[in-house]
Motif scaffolding. Structure first.
Motif, PDB file in Angstrom:
ATOM      1  N   VAL A  49       3.210  -1.601   3.919  1.00 14.24           N
ATOM      2  CA  VAL A  49       2.917  -0.185   3.718  1.00 14.24           C
ATOM      3  C   VAL A  49       4.231   0.502   3.380  1.00 14.24           C
ATOM      4  O   VAL A  49       5.290   0.145   3.906  1.00 14.24           O
ATOM      5  CB  VAL A  49       2.269   0.449   4.965  1.00 14.24           C
ATOM      6  CG1 VAL A  49       3.204   0.409   6.170  1.00 14.24           C
ATOM      7  CG2 VAL A  49       1.831   1.887   4.685  1.00 14.24           C
ATOM      8  N   ASP A  50       4.174   1.480   2.482  1.00 10.35           N
ATOM      9  CA  ASP A  50       5.362   2.195   2.020  1.00 10.35           C
ATOM     10  C   ASP A  50       5.048   3.684   2.009  1.00 10.35           C
ATOM     11  O   ASP A  50       3.882   4.093   2.035  1.00 10.35           O
ATOM     12  CB  ASP A  50       5.730   1.716   0.613  1.00 10.35           C
ATOM     13  CG  ASP A  50       7.159   2.040   0.195  1.00 10.35           C
ATOM     14  OD1 ASP A  50       7.829   2.840   0.889  1.00 10.35           O
ATOM     15  OD2 ASP A  50       7.607   1.497  -0.827  1.00 10.35           O
ATOM     16  N   VAL A  51       6.097   4.505   1.996  1.00  6.78           N
ATOM     17  CA  VAL A  51       5.929   5.959   1.949  1.00  6.78           C
ATOM     18  C   VAL A  51       7.129   6.558   1.236  1.00  6.78           C
ATOM     19  O   VAL A  51       8.261   6.099   1.403  1.00  6.78           O
ATOM     20  CB  VAL A  51       5.780   6.550   3.371  1.00  6.78           C
ATOM     21  CG1 VAL A  51       6.992   6.239   4.241  1.00  6.78           C
ATOM     22  CG2 VAL A  51       5.533   8.059   3.323  1.00  6.78           C
TER      23      VAL A  51
ATOM     24  N   VAL B 204       2.580   7.779   8.692  1.00  4.45           N
ATOM     25  CA  VAL B 204       2.104   6.743   7.774  1.00  4.45           C
ATOM     26  C   VAL B 204       2.597   5.368   8.209  1.00  4.45           C
ATOM     27  O   VAL B 204       1.831   4.399   8.259  1.00  4.45           O
ATOM     28  CB  VAL B 204       2.571   7.053   6.333  1.00  4.45           C
ATOM     29  CG1 VAL B 204       2.282   5.877   5.402  1.00  4.45           C
ATOM     30  CG2 VAL B 204       1.899   8.323   5.819  1.00  4.45           C
ATOM     31  N   LEU B 205       3.876   5.270   8.527  1.00  4.41           N
ATOM     32  CA  LEU B 205       4.458   3.979   8.882  1.00  4.41           C
ATOM     33  C   LEU B 205       3.897   3.443  10.197  1.00  4.41           C
ATOM     34  O   LEU B 205       3.600   2.245  10.317  1.00  4.41           O
ATOM     35  CB  LEU B 205       5.976   4.097   8.953  1.00  4.41           C
ATOM     36  CG  LEU B 205       6.666   4.407   7.619  1.00  4.41           C
ATOM     37  CD1 LEU B 205       8.132   4.754   7.850  1.00  4.41           C
ATOM     38  CD2 LEU B 205       6.533   3.245   6.640  1.00  4.41           C
ATOM     39  N   VAL B 206       3.754   4.303  11.182  1.00  6.82           N
ATOM     40  CA  VAL B 206       3.215   3.859  12.462  1.00  6.82           C
ATOM     41  C   VAL B 206       1.770   3.387  12.294  1.00  6.82           C
ATOM     42  O   VAL B 206       1.370   2.348  12.846  1.00  6.82           O
ATOM     43  CB  VAL B 206       3.327   4.978  13.514  1.00  6.82           C
ATOM     44  CG1 VAL B 206       2.534   4.625  14.769  1.00  6.82           C
ATOM     45  CG2 VAL B 206       4.789   5.236  13.871  1.00  6.82           C
ATOM     46  N   ALA B 207       0.989   4.138  11.520  1.00  8.97           N
ATOM     47  CA  ALA B 207      -0.403   3.722  11.281  1.00  8.97           C
ATOM     48  C   ALA B 207      -0.443   2.386  10.557  1.00  8.97           C
ATOM     49  O   ALA B 207      -1.260   1.510  10.886  1.00  8.97           O
ATOM     50  CB  ALA B 207      -1.133   4.795  10.479  1.00  8.97           C
ATOM     51  N   GLY B 208       0.428   2.212   9.559  1.00  7.58           N
ATOM     52  CA  GLY B 208       0.472   0.943   8.835  1.00  7.58           C
ATOM     53  C   GLY B 208       0.887  -0.208   9.728  1.00  7.58           C
ATOM     54  O   GLY B 208       0.309  -1.300   9.663  1.00  7.58           O
ATOM     55  N   ARG B 209       1.886   0.049  10.572  1.00  4.45           N
ATOM     56  CA  ARG B 209       2.322  -0.983  11.513  1.00  4.45           C
ATOM     57  C   ARG B 209       1.189  -1.370  12.460  1.00  4.45           C
ATOM     58  O   ARG B 209       0.956  -2.553  12.731  1.00  4.45           O
ATOM     59  CB  ARG B 209       3.521  -0.482  12.299  1.00  4.45           C
ATOM     60  CG  ARG B 209       4.106  -1.490  13.283  1.00  4.45           C
ATOM     61  CD  ARG B 209       5.232  -0.862  14.073  1.00  4.45           C
ATOM     62  NE  ARG B 209       4.767   0.260  14.907  1.00  4.45           N
ATOM     63  CZ  ARG B 209       5.583   1.081  15.556  1.00  4.45           C
ATOM     64  NH1 ARG B 209       6.895   0.944  15.461  1.00  4.45           N
ATOM     65  NH2 ARG B 209       5.081   2.064  16.292  1.00  4.45           N
ATOM     66  N   ASP B 210       0.463  -0.373  12.948  1.00  3.30           N
ATOM     67  CA  ASP B 210      -0.651  -0.641  13.856  1.00  3.30           C
ATOM     68  C   ASP B 210      -1.779  -1.417  13.164  1.00  3.30           C
ATOM     69  O   ASP B 210      -2.548  -2.119  13.828  1.00  3.30           O
ATOM     70  CB  ASP B 210      -1.193   0.664  14.425  1.00  3.30           C
ATOM     71  CG  ASP B 210      -0.224   1.343  15.387  1.00  3.30           C
ATOM     72  OD1 ASP B 210       0.755   0.676  15.802  1.00  3.30           O
ATOM     73  OD2 ASP B 210      -0.431   2.532  15.688  1.00  3.30           O
ATOM     74  N   ALA B 211      -1.829  -1.296  11.822  1.00  2.43           N
ATOM     75  CA  ALA B 211      -2.835  -2.038  11.056  1.00  2.43           C
ATOM     76  C   ALA B 211      -2.354  -3.438  10.679  1.00  2.43           C
ATOM     77  O   ALA B 211      -3.055  -4.162   9.978  1.00  2.43           O
ATOM     78  CB  ALA B 211      -3.211  -1.260   9.795  1.00  2.43           C
TER      79      ALA B 211
ATOM     80  N   PHE C  55       0.853  -1.193   0.000  1.00  2.48           N
ATOM     81  CA  PHE C  55       0.000   0.000   0.000  1.00  2.48           C
ATOM     82  C   PHE C  55       0.884   1.236   0.000  1.00  2.48           C
ATOM     83  O   PHE C  55       1.642   1.484   0.931  1.00  2.48           O
ATOM     84  CB  PHE C  55      -0.904  -0.020   1.230  1.00  2.48           C
ATOM     85  CG  PHE C  55      -1.614   1.276   1.496  1.00  2.48           C
ATOM     86  CD1 PHE C  55      -2.326   1.928   0.496  1.00  2.48           C
ATOM     87  CD2 PHE C  55      -1.574   1.843   2.771  1.00  2.48           C
ATOM     88  CE1 PHE C  55      -2.978   3.136   0.752  1.00  2.48           C
ATOM     89  CE2 PHE C  55      -2.232   3.041   3.031  1.00  2.48           C
ATOM     90  CZ  PHE C  55      -2.925   3.693   2.029  1.00  2.48           C
ATOM     91  N   LEU C  56       0.788   2.030  -1.072  1.00  6.30           N
ATOM     92  CA  LEU C  56       1.594   3.240  -1.216  1.00  6.30           C
ATOM     93  C   LEU C  56       0.688   4.442  -1.470  1.00  6.30           C
ATOM     94  O   LEU C  56       0.873   5.213  -2.402  1.00  6.30           O
ATOM     95  CB  LEU C  56       2.621   3.067  -2.340  1.00  6.30           C
ATOM     96  CG  LEU C  56       3.639   4.182  -2.565  1.00  6.30           C
ATOM     97  CD1 LEU C  56       4.451   4.485  -1.318  1.00  6.30           C
ATOM     98  CD2 LEU C  56       4.562   3.854  -3.733  1.00  6.30           C
ATOM     99  N   GLY C  57      -0.322   4.595  -0.628  1.00  3.29           N
ATOM    100  CA  GLY C  57      -1.150   5.796  -0.723  1.00  3.29           C
ATOM    101  C   GLY C  57      -0.353   7.051  -0.466  1.00  3.29           C
ATOM    102  O   GLY C  57      -0.711   8.139  -0.933  1.00  3.29           O
ATOM    103  N   ALA C  58       0.749   6.910   0.280  1.00  2.00           N
ATOM    104  CA  ALA C  58       1.649   8.036   0.542  1.00  2.00           C
ATOM    105  C   ALA C  58       2.781   8.057  -0.473  1.00  2.00           C
ATOM    106  O   ALA C  58       3.967   8.069  -0.129  1.00  2.00           O
ATOM    107  CB  ALA C  58       2.194   7.952   1.960  1.00  2.00           C
ATOM    108  N   HIS C  59       2.410   8.027  -1.759  1.00  2.00           N
ATOM    109  CA  HIS C  59       3.385   8.133  -2.844  1.00  2.00           C
ATOM    110  C   HIS C  59       3.744   9.607  -3.046  1.00  2.00           C
ATOM    111  O   HIS C  59       4.892  10.006  -2.906  1.00  2.00           O
ATOM    112  CB  HIS C  59       2.796   7.525  -4.120  1.00  2.00           C
ATOM    113  CG  HIS C  59       3.826   7.165  -5.151  1.00  2.00           C
ATOM    114  ND1 HIS C  59       3.485   6.619  -6.371  1.00  2.00           N
ATOM    115  CD2 HIS C  59       5.181   7.272  -5.156  1.00  2.00           C
ATOM    116  CE1 HIS C  59       4.586   6.392  -7.068  1.00  2.00           C
ATOM    117  NE2 HIS C  59       5.612   6.797  -6.353  1.00  2.00           N
ATOM    118  N   VAL C  60       2.733  10.395  -3.360  1.00  8.71           N
ATOM    119  CA  VAL C  60       2.838  11.861  -3.371  1.00  8.71           C
ATOM    120  C   VAL C  60       1.492  12.401  -2.905  1.00  8.71           C
ATOM    121  O   VAL C  60       0.496  11.667  -2.834  1.00  8.71           O
ATOM    122  CB  VAL C  60       3.161  12.430  -4.773  1.00  8.71           C
ATOM    123  CG1 VAL C  60       4.548  12.033  -5.227  1.00  8.71           C
ATOM    124  CG2 VAL C  60       2.093  12.039  -5.791  1.00  8.71           C
ATOM    125  N   VAL C  61       1.462  13.675  -2.606  1.00  6.67           N
ATOM    126  CA  VAL C  61       0.193  14.352  -2.333  1.00  6.67           C
ATOM    127  C   VAL C  61      -0.436  14.680  -3.686  1.00  6.67           C
ATOM    128  O   VAL C  61       0.182  15.374  -4.502  1.00  6.67           O
ATOM    129  CB  VAL C  61       0.403  15.641  -1.518  1.00  6.67           C
ATOM    130  CG1 VAL C  61      -0.926  16.343  -1.279  1.00  6.67           C
ATOM    131  CG2 VAL C  61       1.101  15.321  -0.197  1.00  6.67           C
TER     132      VAL C  61
END
Length: 414
Positions: free
Chosen positions: A217-219, A237-244, A181-187
């Motif tokens: 998850v990636d950013v 982003v990473l912490v949220a992904g880890r928590d998921a 999941f790379l939703g945090a690719h760019v804004v």
């Protein structure tokens, strides 16, 4: 698991013989574990000459000298070719539509890269149908297999809406379990006036919808680009992904010095990718974390952007765990050729032929935290790349040539 083969072979066992050089990447005893970082690459290769192997039910049932090969139901004679583990390409952006050749031409004429062109791919991908994206993805996977790649990671990141990111991951999951999941690719352009709101979307509803379809998850942690994410945004982003429940990956230190590598180490990410601009602190942190975080180098990007190549020699000499991947994407590296990546690593990154091959196989497996791929061992998957050459050195010796192809279940090559 590896990408699925597209051909079904005959039932029963298959003897693959006529192998001048069988490179196991499992050491001289055939049992060097993937996470053994103490064995030098040259010893890690575990080369057998005049070899053969038996494949049964998609796994290696036997390997050794051809003179001692057991009987099998079917025989494939490779006629004096080399066999290496199928490449493990741990960084890809294969779910996209559109064309950015004009951007490439502009870069070659002197326009610098800053990540902004990703928006062009986002618009084209959003406009494409599921069937169009599925056909494009299938063609790219076939191209990769035709060049010897048998395991692929595939990212989202060209949708940047909840619906489009879910769609990208759903399609990616049809070809590989290594989905990111790379939703945090760019804004995206429509959110640039409200970065905080987009970050809340990525770490909230978008993550909740995408996490069931992703392993990672990636950013894009790159303060040097106005389109990417700062260190603190990347941390969120990473912490949220880890928590998921997702594993962590980071795009870091690509366009200039930044916090990406150290953030990856701090949070225990499996890989930090690019690593083009690293200071002594970054290198020391990666060396200390070699057991958990891999530095994945993507030299095809530097070839396609005319930016400096990462200093692989510095990383290897410091004890950093290094992988090679293609970063196949529409903007900065439109190739899935791992043989080309290996050749670049030897020529431009000053890696030895053995180091580059290990990084493109075992290294990629480590970057995906996989112990079953990237090596050839009895009981392991028969993910094999056949070289149209007598030895693995030809991967770098014959750059740009179609040297490697994946061995299919029926004994043919892709």
């Amino acid at each position: 698991m590896s990408t699925a083969a597209t051909q079904a072979g005959p039932q029963g066992s298959r003897l693959v013989t006529g192998i001048t050089q069988l490179v196991t990447c499992a050491g001289p005893d055939g049992d060097t574990p993937v996470d053994d970082l103490s064995t030098p690459a040259e010893q890690r290769l575990g080369i057998l000459t005049d070899a053969a192997l038996v494949v049964e039910d998609g796994r290696v049932a036997w390997l050794g000298p051809a003179a001692h090969a057991p009987a099998a139901d079917h025989v494939t004679d490779l006629g004096g070719r080399a066999v290496v583990p199928g490449f493990v390409d741990s960084h890809n952006h294969l779910v996209h539509a559109g064309d950015r050749s004009a951007e490439f031409a502009a870069r070659m004429a002197g326009t610098p890269y800053d990540g902004g062109g990703i928006g062009v791919s986002v618009a084209a991908t959003r406009a494409a149908s599921d069937d169009e994206l599925r056909a494009l993805l299938a063609a790219r996977v076939a191209e990769a297999r035709a060049l010897g790649t048998t395991t692929l990671e595939v990212k989202s990141g060209y949708g940047l809406t909840v619906e489009d990111e879910v769609r990208a991951l759903r399609l990616a999951g049809e070809v590989t379990p290594e989905t990111t999941f790379l939703g945090a690719h760019v804004v995206p352009p429509e959110a640039r006036a409200d970065r905080a709101g987009y970050l809340d979307l990525v770490t909230g509803p978008m993550l909740a919808a995408c996490a069931p379809l992703a392993r990672w998850v990636d950013v894009f942690c790159e303060p040097n680009s106005p389109h990417a994410f700062t260190g603190e945004e990347a941390r969120a982003v990473l912490v949220a992904g880890r928590d998921a429940g997702l594993g962590l990956r980071v795009h870091g230190n690509q366009l200039g010095p930044g916090p990406g590598a150290r953030l990856a180490v701090e949070l225990g990410a499996a890989s930090v990718d690019h690593c083009t601009f690293l200071d002594d602190t970054d290198v020391a942190a990666l060396a200390d974390a070699a057991a958990t975080t891999v530095a994945t180098l993507l030299p095809g990007v530097e070839f396609s952007t005319r930016m400096p190549y990462p200093d692989a020699r510095r990383l290897l000499d410091a004890g950093v765990d290094v992988a090679l991947a293609s970063d196949c994407n529409p903007g900065t590296c439109n190739t899935a050729s791992m043989p080309f990546v290996v050749a670049l690593a030897v020529r431009e990154l000053r890696m030895t032929a053995a180091e580059a091959l290990v990084a493109a196989t075992v290294g990629g497996a480590r970057a995906l935290r996989r112990t079953d791929v990237g090596r050839i061992a009895v009981g392991g998957p028969a993910d094999l790349a056949v070289l149209d050459a007598p030895g693995h050195e030809h991967l770098a010796y014959r750059p740009g040539m179609p040297v490697a192809r994946a061995l299919e279940p029926g004994g043919g090559v892709s």
